[in-house]
Design a protein around this motif. Structure first.
Motif, PDB file in Angstrom:
ATOM      1  N   ASP A 124       0.813  -1.218   0.000  1.00  0.00           N
ATOM      2  CA  ASP A 124       0.000   0.000   0.000  1.00  0.00           C
ATOM      3  C   ASP A 124       0.845   1.266   0.000  1.00  0.00           C
ATOM      4  OD1 ASP A 124      -2.329  -1.503   0.073  1.00  0.00           O
ATOM      5  OD2 ASP A 124      -2.356  -1.589   2.266  1.00  0.00           O
ATOM      6  N   ALA A 125       2.142   1.132  -0.197  1.00  0.00           N
ATOM      7  CA  ALA A 125       3.028   2.299  -0.126  1.00  0.00           C
ATOM      8  C   ALA A 125       2.650   3.360  -1.147  1.00  0.00           C
ATOM      9  CB  ALA A 125       4.479   1.874  -0.334  1.00  0.00           C
ATOM     10  N   TRP A 126       2.306   2.937  -2.350  1.00  0.00           N
ATOM     11  CA  TRP A 126       2.012   3.902  -3.417  1.00  0.00           C
ATOM     12  C   TRP A 126       0.738   4.675  -3.105  1.00  0.00           C
ATOM     13  CZ3 TRP A 126       6.511   3.190  -4.952  1.00  0.00           C
ATOM     14  CH2 TRP A 126       7.048   1.910  -5.078  1.00  0.00           C
ATOM     15  N   LEU A 127      -0.259   3.981  -2.578  1.00  0.00           N
ATOM     16  CA  LEU A 127      -1.512   4.654  -2.251  1.00  0.00           C
ATOM     17  C   LEU A 127      -1.298   5.685  -1.146  1.00  0.00           C
ATOM     18  CD1 LEU A 127      -4.562   4.988  -2.492  1.00  0.00           C
ATOM     19  CD2 LEU A 127      -4.847   3.080  -0.900  1.00  0.00           C
ATOM     20  N   ARG A 128      -0.528   5.311  -0.120  1.00  0.00           N
ATOM     21  CA  ARG A 128      -0.276   6.249   0.972  1.00  0.00           C
ATOM     22  C   ARG A 128       0.528   7.453   0.494  1.00  0.00           C
ATOM     23  NH1 ARG A 128       0.501   1.590   4.054  1.00  0.00           N
ATOM     24  NH2 ARG A 128       2.749   1.777   3.873  1.00  0.00           N
TER      25      ARG A 128
END
Length: 264
Positions: A124-128
């Motif tokens: 979920d790094a990209w979404l955050r």
């Protein structure tokens, strides 16, 4: 006599050696590692990609650590793995990992069997990161608006802040649109096309009937446009009556002087 003494000494030496061997602790097996050294091609890619990230403001070493983890296997890498791969000091790796954890781009995972912690890129790094940027852009737009109120719209600084605020507000809207599903975006664009084609205000009931949709689907599409105005840019959804909608131009696309000149 000499032979007999030598034999006794040999037996004694063997007993002492055996006793010492029994007391000696077994050697600890070497910790297994699955880390494989990257090829020169991969090393070149890591450095090239890290250079691009560093150009955006991310520290150079942190960029290298991030890309190294990005190109690792699913189980990630330990700090020792990163030191070997990047050929840098443990302190450099530790500082970079701390920076990436603060940005929530990297997470720690305990190693199996009590082995060292491993670092991985969170799914979920990209979404955050996207949401963080969106929030930052919205904050800048709000701050610019406060500056306009303090300095006044007639001043050069106020006009400059107004332009900046509009830019970041639109950017935030466009980035926030990513939270909508593909179906929601498709429905919203269909409603916009229907309002443009009709060229007159439409009620929710007429819109749903014309599109052959359930009312809740049409309602959801209208709600998506209202929540994400960038979907209609350069137009804007306007409510002109109870559940009655039409389209108009966005107020920030044309200045008052431009509107006045066009109305003549």
């Amino acid at each position: 006599m000499v032979r007999r003494a030598s034999s006794r000494e040999a037996d004694h030496a063997q007993q002492v050696s055996s006793h010492r061997a029994r007391r000696r602790k077994p050697a600890r097996p070497a910790e297994p590692t699955t880390d494989e050294q990257p090829t020169e091609v991969v090393r070149g890619f890591v450095d090239q990609f890290a250079t691009l990230l560093a150009a955006t403001g991310l520290p150079r070493m942190t960029s290298r650590v991030f890309v190294c983890l990005l190109t690792a296997d699913a189980d990630g890498l330990t700090a020792a793995d990163l030191v070997r791969r990047l050929r840098v000091s443990p302190a450099s790796v530790s500082k970079s990992i701390g920076y990436l954890e603060t940005m929530e781009l990297v997470v720690r995972q305990p190693g199996s069997g009590g082995r060292r912690e491993r670092y991985v890129i969170d799914d979920d790094a990209w979404l955050r990161a996207w949401q963080a940027d969106t929030g930052a852009h919205a904050d800048i737009a709000t701050a610019a608006q406060r500056g306009i109120e303090i300095l006044g719209t007639e001043t050069t600084a106020g006009a400059r802040l107004g332009t900046m605020g509009q830019f970041f507000a639109r950017l935030s809207e466009q980035m926030s649109g990513s939270s909508l599903t593909e179906t929601a975006v498709y429905d919203a664009l269909t409603v916009l096309a229907a309002l443009v084609h009709a060229d007159r205000p439409l009620t929710l009931g007429i819109l749903a009937t014309a599109l052959d949709w359930p009312r809740d689907r049409a309602t959801a599409a209208l709600d998506a446009i209202q929540r994400q105005p960038a979907l209609a840019d350069p137009l804007a959804l306007r409510t002109v009556g109870p559940q009655t909608y039409t389209l108009t131009t966005r107020p920030d696309r044309l200045s008052p002087a431009q509107r006045e000149a066009l109305d003549q």
